[in-house]
Design an enzyme around this catalytic site. Structure first.
Site, PDB file in Angstrom:
ATOM      1  N   SER A 249       0.854  -1.168  -0.056  1.00 49.28           N
ATOM      2  CA  SER A 249      -0.067   0.364  -0.084  1.00 49.28           C
ATOM      3  C   SER A 249       0.772   0.695  -0.090  1.00 49.28           C
ATOM      4  CB  SER A 249      -1.517  -0.182   0.974  1.00 49.28           C
ATOM      5  OG  SER A 249      -2.039   0.245   1.022  1.00 49.28           O
ATOM      6  N   HIS A 391      -7.102  -5.209   0.427  1.00 46.77           N
ATOM      7  CA  HIS A 391      -6.407  -4.794  -0.143  1.00 46.77           C
ATOM      8  C   HIS A 391      -4.897  -5.411   1.344  1.00 46.77           C
ATOM      9  CE1 HIS A 391      -4.057  -1.078   0.069  1.00 46.77           C
ATOM     10  NE2 HIS A 391      -4.519  -0.878   1.142  1.00 46.77           N
TER      11      HIS A 391
HETATM   12  C1  GCU Z   1      -5.886   4.765   2.064  1.00 48.18           C
HETATM   13  C2  GCU Z   1      -4.869   6.168   0.926  1.00 48.18           C
HETATM   14  C3  GCU Z   1      -3.418   4.600  -0.008  1.00 48.18           C
HETATM   15  C4  GCU Z   1      -3.157   3.602   0.253  1.00 48.18           C
HETATM   16  C5  GCU Z   1      -3.753   3.289   1.868  1.00 48.18           C
HETATM   17  C6  GCU Z   1      -2.847   2.090   2.202  1.00 48.18           C
HETATM   18  O1  GCU Z   1      -6.458   3.689   1.050  1.00 48.18           O
HETATM   19  O2  GCU Z   1      -5.775   6.149  -0.125  1.00 48.18           O
HETATM   20  O3  GCU Z   1      -2.924   5.180  -1.476  1.00 48.18           O
HETATM   21  O4  GCU Z   1      -1.654   3.372  -0.479  1.00 48.18           O
HETATM   22  O5  GCU Z   1      -4.609   3.786   2.288  1.00 48.18           O
HETATM   23  O6  GCU Z   1      -1.670   2.656   2.572  1.00 48.18           O
HETATM   24  O7  GCU Z   1      -3.464   1.485   3.332  1.00 48.18           O
END
Ligand code: GCU
Length: 411
Positions: A249, A391
């Protein structure tokens, strides 16, 4: 009744856009036509056909654009570092591993530091290949091992709370070491906290925040990965030519940026990095630059703010970030329910980075269509998979990274 419903709908839609809570765009048929910036065209209009031209001219241009317009400039100045081994246990995890914990001091004064936790597999002879990645919640959260020093001491961040993201035993069983540090040791993940992180080491007298072209938090975390690499390079148990950098992420955006700048990383892995990481921004699918700039104003540099709602004006797109990693192996992974990160856009970055790999005579991914669910593809130099689910970074992802690393390192 119908008119009343319509009225209510109009009120709801306008209220949500008023408060900036527009629904994310998840409809593939609404992805606009777009033209990517030309990867192999220099600012002077010349077409790059040889790797020398890429290395001497175009790569510098692309790197400068990401530096000045996206992540901000990482300071060049080297700071003196000290490595202090806090503990070594050769019989960790029931004798399966050697656990080292090293405090890396940034500068001569010992107030700023990052704690690196490393597990080495005992069943293989040193030096070993290592996966290096930052963690979100503290080293002690990646495993229940009671020997891990607690940092940060924060309610909720319990020992082992993130074991699902760090399959340490499986990594060790396959002959890899694993090294990690808490990203908050480098820079807090909150707006306006630059005085509390490593930025402060580089500020001019009186400076309180980075100038518009200077690094943001992602730049600082990537810098931290390079400092961890400085340590790994001089640890005899590590094969420092076989260090794979990875991140999930926001930390996947970070591993890509670290890998783009620091060529010591032998493999670069992006797990669900999404917008501002692997995803093609011009697709405007899922998260957008405006979302990033609004919710996480500290991640990117000040200059990046001007591209909110102006994706097409950004002088780069993210396939060029992947291209900066060439000729080193790169792996991108997505998750099927992680539409916010735009799985297809993440795949397309790899695909569109192909021409630079080809300059080196390497075989990139050539299929313009992403593979199906849990059907990993790899050419030995580029790899991709779409995991089923949310995710996250799970054993499935790690197993594929290790398969890829096995191929690259010919294990
Ligand atoms: C949020 C953000 C993303 C990021 C994510 C994370 O969802 O919008 O850009 O990658 O956090 O780091 O878990």
């Amino acid at each position: 009744m119908k008119t009343l419903n319509l009225l209510l709908l109009i009120i709801m839609v306008s209220a949500s856009s008023l408060f900036g809570q527009k629904k994310p765009q998840y409809d593939e048929s609404k992805v606009p036509d777009y033209t990517l910036p030309e990867l192999l065209k220099t600012s002077g209009g010349k077409t790059v056909t040889k790797k020398k031209q890429w290395e001497k001219i175009r790569r510098h241009e692309v790197l400068a654009l990401f530096t000045n317009q996206v992540y901000g400039k990482t300071p060049d100045r080297k700071i003196p570092m000290q490595f202090h081994t806090q503990s070594i246990d050769k019989e960790a995890l029931d004798g399966k591993a050697t656990r080292k914990q090293v405090r890396i001091y940034f500068g001569r004064d010992t107030s700023r530091h990052m704690d690196l936790l490393i597990y080495f597999p005992n069943q293989v002879k040193a030096p070993v290949p290592v996966f290096l990645g930052l963690n979100f919640t503290g080293n002690h959260t990646i495993h229940t091992d009671p020997g891990i020093l607690i940092c940060p001491k924060k309610a909720g961040n319990e020992r082992g709370m993130r074991v699902r993201r760090w399959p340490v035993e499986e990594i060790l069983a396959r002959g890899y070491g694993v090294a990690t540090a808490w990203y908050g040791d480098i820079q807090p993940d909150l707006p306006d906290t630059f005085k509390e992180g490593v930025h402060q080491l580089f500020f001019k007298p009186g400076q309180r925040k980075p100038a518009p072209g200077e690094w943001g938090a992602i730049g600082a975390w990537a810098w931290g990965l390079s400092r961890a690499m400085d340590y790994l390079e001089q640890d005899a148990d590590v094969n420092s030519r076989q260090v794979a950098v990875l991140g999930h992420s926001r930390l996947g955006k970070t591993s890509l940026w670290a890998g783009a700048q620091d060529t010591r990383f032998a493999i670069v892995i992006s797990n669900d990095s999404g917008e501002g990481g692997a995803a093609i921004t011009r697709r405007k699918f899922g998260e957008t630059i405006k979302d990033l700039n609004t919710r996480f104003p500290h991640w990117f540099c000040g200059n990046f703010k001007q591209y909110s709602n102006r994706e097409n004006e950004l002088p780069v797109d993210y396939h060029e970030l992947i291209a900066l990693i060439a000729p080193r192996p790169v792996y991108v992974a997505s998750a099927s329910e992680d539409l916010w990160a735009d799985p297809r856009g993440e795949y397309l970055s790899l695909y569109h980075a192909g021409p630079v790999y080809r300059l080196y005579g390497l075989e990139p991914i050539i299929d313009p269509e992403p593979p199906g669910l849990e059907k990993p593809v790899s050419t030995g130099i580029m790899g991709y998979h779409l995991r089923n689910g949310k995710h996250d970074i799970l054993l499935y992802d790690w197993s594929n990274y290790m398969d890829f690393a096995d191929k690259v390192f010919r294990k």
